[in-house]
Design a protein around this motif. Structure first.
Motif, mmCIF file in Angstrom:
data_model
loop_
_atom_site.group_PDB
_atom_site.id
_atom_site.type_symbol
_atom_site.label_atom_id
_atom_site.label_comp_id
_atom_site.label_asym_id
_atom_site.label_seq_id
_atom_site.Cartn_x
_atom_site.Cartn_y
_atom_site.Cartn_z
ATOM 1 N N ASN A 119 0.856 -1.190 0.000
ATOM 2 C CA ASN A 119 0.000 0.000 0.000
ATOM 3 C C ASN A 119 0.890 1.237 0.000
ATOM 4 N N ARG A 162 -1.484 8.504 9.037
ATOM 5 C CA ARG A 162 -1.236 7.525 7.994
ATOM 6 C C ARG A 162 0.239 7.139 8.120
ATOM 7 N N LEU A 170 -1.219 3.610 5.003
ATOM 8 C CA LEU A 170 -2.457 3.144 5.622
ATOM 9 C C LEU A 170 -2.662 3.876 6.937
ATOM 10 N N LYS A 171 -3.926 4.154 7.256
ATOM 11 C CA LYS A 171 -4.232 4.642 8.600
ATOM 12 C C LYS A 171 -3.935 3.495 9.559
ATOM 13 N N GLY A 202 -6.706 -3.540 11.003
ATOM 14 C CA GLY A 202 -7.763 -4.345 10.402
ATOM 15 C C GLY A 202 -7.217 -5.325 9.379
ATOM 16 N N LEU A 203 -6.292 -4.865 8.576
ATOM 17 C CA LEU A 203 -5.679 -5.710 7.556
ATOM 18 C C LEU A 203 -4.916 -6.872 8.184
ATOM 19 N N SER A 208 -5.767 2.335 11.875
ATOM 20 C CA SER A 208 -6.936 1.453 11.980
ATOM 21 C C SER A 208 -7.014 0.511 10.778
ATOM 22 N N GLU A 209 -6.668 1.003 9.595
ATOM 23 C CA GLU A 209 -6.660 0.153 8.402
ATOM 24 C C GLU A 209 -5.591 -0.929 8.525
#
Length: 148
Positions: free
Chosen positions: A52, A98, A56-57, A63-64, A59-60
Motif C-alpha cells: 500500500n 497515515r 495506511l491509517k 484491520g488488515l 486502523s486500516e
C-alpha cells in the motif's frame, strides 16, 4: 453419523496443517531474529505497507493484519525509531495518522522479503511447483466456502 470417517480425515488434515504452519512460522521467526534482528510482526507490518504505497491509517493497518490497534502502535513506534516508517497527518482527521514506508524502509523490506521468499521456498521444497499450485487452489476453495 454418516460423515464420521470423512470428518476424522478432515480433522487429521486440520491438525497437520496447524502443525506445518506452526513449524514454518517458528522457523521464520527465528531466521528473522537472527538474520535481521527483527520479528515476524514487524515483517508483516512492513509487508502490508509495501503493498500500500500510499500508506495506511493505523486502523486500516490493524484491520488488515487482524490485530489490535495497540499491537500495531507498538510495532509502528519501533519502525519509526528505526527510520523504516513515517507517520503523516490525515487531512480532515486530527486524531488519525497515515503510516508509510520510508525509502530506507522500502530497501530494508525488499532485502527481508527476498530472504523470506527464499526461506519459505526451502521450507516447502518437498512440494514441486505443480503440487504447490494445486494445494493453493484447494485451500482457496476452502476460503471461498468460508466467505459464503
Amino acid at each position: 453419523m454418516r460423515d464420521e470417517p470423512d470428518n476424522k480425515a478432515r480433522l487429521r488434515l486440520w491438525l497437520k496443517l496447524l502443525k506445518v504452519t506452526r513449524s514454518i512460522e517458528a522457523e521464520l521467526r527465528e531466521r528473522l531474529r537472527i538474520e535481521f534482528a527483527s520479528t515476524l510482526p514487524r515483517f508483516d507490518v512492513m509487508s502490508a505497507l509495501a503493498r500500500n504505497a500510499d500508506g495506511l491509517k493505523m486502523s486500516e493497518l490493524s484491520g488488515l493484519l487482524k490485530v489490535s490497534n495497540g499491537n500495531v502502535t507498538g510495532i509502528v513506534e519501533r519502525l519509526v525509531e528505526d527510520g523504516h516508517v513515517r507517520r503523516e497527518p490525515v487531512p480532515g482527521d486530527r486524531r488519525a495518522s497515515r503510516v508509510r514506508l520510508t525509502p530506507q524502509g522500502e530497501e530494508e523490506f525488499a532485502r527481508q522479503a527476498a530472504e523470506h521468499e527464499s526461506w519459505v521456498g526451502g521450507l516447502l521444497q518437498a512440494l514441486d511447483p505443480h503440487e504447490a499450485t494445486e494445494m493453493n487452489e484447494r485451500l482457496n476453495r476452502i476460503l471461498r466456502e468460508e466467505t459464503r
